[in-house]
Design a protein around this motif. Structure first.
Motif: not given
Ligand code: MLC
Length: 442
Positions: A3-9, A26-30, A108-116, A250-255
């Motif tokens: 979870r990148e988390g939230v900011k009020e801006g 970029g940050d949450v994916l890394k 040929s299949g997929m093994d790793v997917v990122a949800v962003i 805010g941002a978040a990423c699931l691997i």
């Protein structure tokens, strides 16, 4: 998962609306890949949801291009999919990502997917936000040649107000939903958010305390009282400011990874959450002026499908619920639809939980209450109302909190022995529902 988390801006009026969702992704994916012990080179797919502040054509392709992911992946294709089911998007994307992996086969299949997902609606001015958020509903009204007052600004709160009013007026006298019960959802979620240091509510309380040079620790949770919610300025007839999804950046990423890759890379260990079921359903984009026959059943339909597909589970098999709560009525209906109570019993359930909290505060037994698995096992991060709501991102936080609960990492808000969690995202004005059930691997 991260979870990148939230900011009020914030910032000066003229600078607002320029926060880059690409940098956030970029940050949450890394961090997500680092946390999983993987790299960009391992990625087979990206599933993204659209953002309101950034507004990119083909979001997943846009972000993959902007982040240079194609260049980093020379010898393997990268599949980019963008899904738009509004606030249900992250849960739809989780289910879609899981399908991408399970429908792949061997090499040929997929093994790793990122949800962003990322958005910066907290950095927009109120006017910028409403111009964009209202636009689609005004277009729909004009397309259908409906009267001007079919949609009025702010469109989303007014849409939810219609559903709220319908439910306030139509519930049976014995278990009639009351205006205060709707407000109590905020008090309960606010109590949970007070225990989460990254919630917008806690961040704001900490900065206020700092600016007052306060030396008190934040160990005792602060929360919104019923009188505060009652005093909050009205946005529509039945919804006040504190009962609106709280705008945030805010941002978040699931691997997501296949069993095969987890085993091959020695990443497999007991304690990885697994998606064991899901369901999705749809309803109209905006409610009619006078709701007579209530047709907004997509949440219940998606919940039923999810329980059935997870092997005929029921509410009794779930210990943690991440339920969408952009406005109190959405949460009340979700509490009923997931089976925590029967239809029409949501208000009473919330009131009982709120009264338990008041008694515990009065008696100094909050710590004991928090260890009771029957005490409001919902949105322990604070939900959209109190943790923060970056447009289509918040259901990601429901998922991340569910993972933290399953892995026993939700410090200070732990649900004991959490083996299964249900997460629900809602899009539009109860227009799209997506539900997933996660279980700890053994
Ligand atoms: C706002 N505030 C809150 C709050 N919401 N405080 C506590 N709890 C909340 N839930 C505070 C702000 O921090 C700010 O404080 C003040 O109230 C004013 O908020 P604002 O947003 O800056 O005001 P304004 O520009 O006047 O707009 C008010 C509003 C707007 C209610 C019209 O916030 C709004 O439309 N909110 C709903 C957002 C929304 O619709 N999201 C999508 C939900 S539907 P201070 O101290 O700075 O004054 C969904 C499904 C989907 O999720 O598909 O997307």
């Amino acid at each position: 998962m991260v979870r990148e988390g939230v900011k009020e801006g914030g910032g000066e009026e003229e600078e607002r609306g320029n926060v880059s969702t690409t940098a956030m992704i970029g940050d949450v994916l890394k961090s997500g890949l680092d946390q999983a012990g993987l790299t960009v080179v391992d990625l087979d797919g990206i599933v993204a949801v659209p953002s309101l502040s950034g507004n990119h054509f083909m979001e997943a392709h846009y972000q993959a291009t902007a982040l240079g992911l194609f260049e980093q992946k020379q010898d393997k294709p990268l599949h980019c999919h963008t899904l738009d089911t509004g606030g249900a998007g992250p849960v739809s994307a989780l289910l879609h990502g899981e399908q991408m992996i399970s429908s792949g086969n061997s090499s040929s299949g997929m093994d790793v997917v990122a949800v962003i997902a990322a958005d910066a609606v907290g950095s927009m001015t109120g006017k910028q936000f409403l111009n964009k958020a209202d636009d689609v509903f005004f277009k729909l009204r004009d397309e259908l040649k409906l009267p001007k007052d079919y949609v009025i600004c702010p469109a989303i709160p007014h849409g939810y107000d219609r559903i709220t009013e319908h439910q306030l007026l139509s519930s049976s006298s014995s278990s009639a939903l009351t205006r205060d019960q709707l407000r109590m959802t905020v008090c309960l979620e606010s109590f949970h958010a007070g225990l989460h240091p990254e919630s917008l509510q806690s961040q704001k309380a900490a900065s206020t305390a700092n600016s007052k040079q306060s030396s008190s620790s934040s160990s005792s949770a602060s929360y919104a009282t019923l009188s505060e919610v009652r005093a909050s300025p009205l946005v529509t007839n039945n919804i006040s400011q504190m009962e609106c999804a709280r705008r945030a950046d805010g941002a978040a990423c699931l691997i997501l990874a296949s069993n095969q890759v987890l085993q091959e890379r020695n990443l497999w260990k007991a304690g990885i959450p697994v998606v064991i079921g899901g369901g999705q359903a749809s309803g109209p984009l905006y409610p009619p002026q006078n709701i007579t026959d209530y047709t907004y059943m997509s949440c219940k339909q998606a919940m039923d499908q999810a329980y059935a597909s997870a092997g005929d589970l029921s509410v009794n098999d779930i210990q943690y619920f991440g339920l969408y709560d952009c406005f109190p009525i959405c949460l009340i209906r979700a509490i009923e639809s997931c089976g925590l109570v029967d239809d029409g019993g949501g208000g009473e359930y919330v009131q009982k939980q709120y009264e338990r909290l008041l008694v515990a505060i009065e008696n100094g037994t909050v710590e004991t209450l928090l260890t009771d698995p029957t005490f409001f096992p919902i949105n322990t991060h604070g939900g959209l109302l109190c943790y923060g709501a970056p447009w289509e991102v918040p259901a990601m936080f429901n998922i991340v909190e569910a993972v933290d609960q399953l892995q026993g990492q939700s410090q200070g808000r732990v649900i004991d022995n959490c083996q299964r969690a249900l997460v629900y995202g809602n899009g539009g004005v109860l227009s799209a529902s997506a539900v997933a059930i996660l279980e700890m691997s053994r």
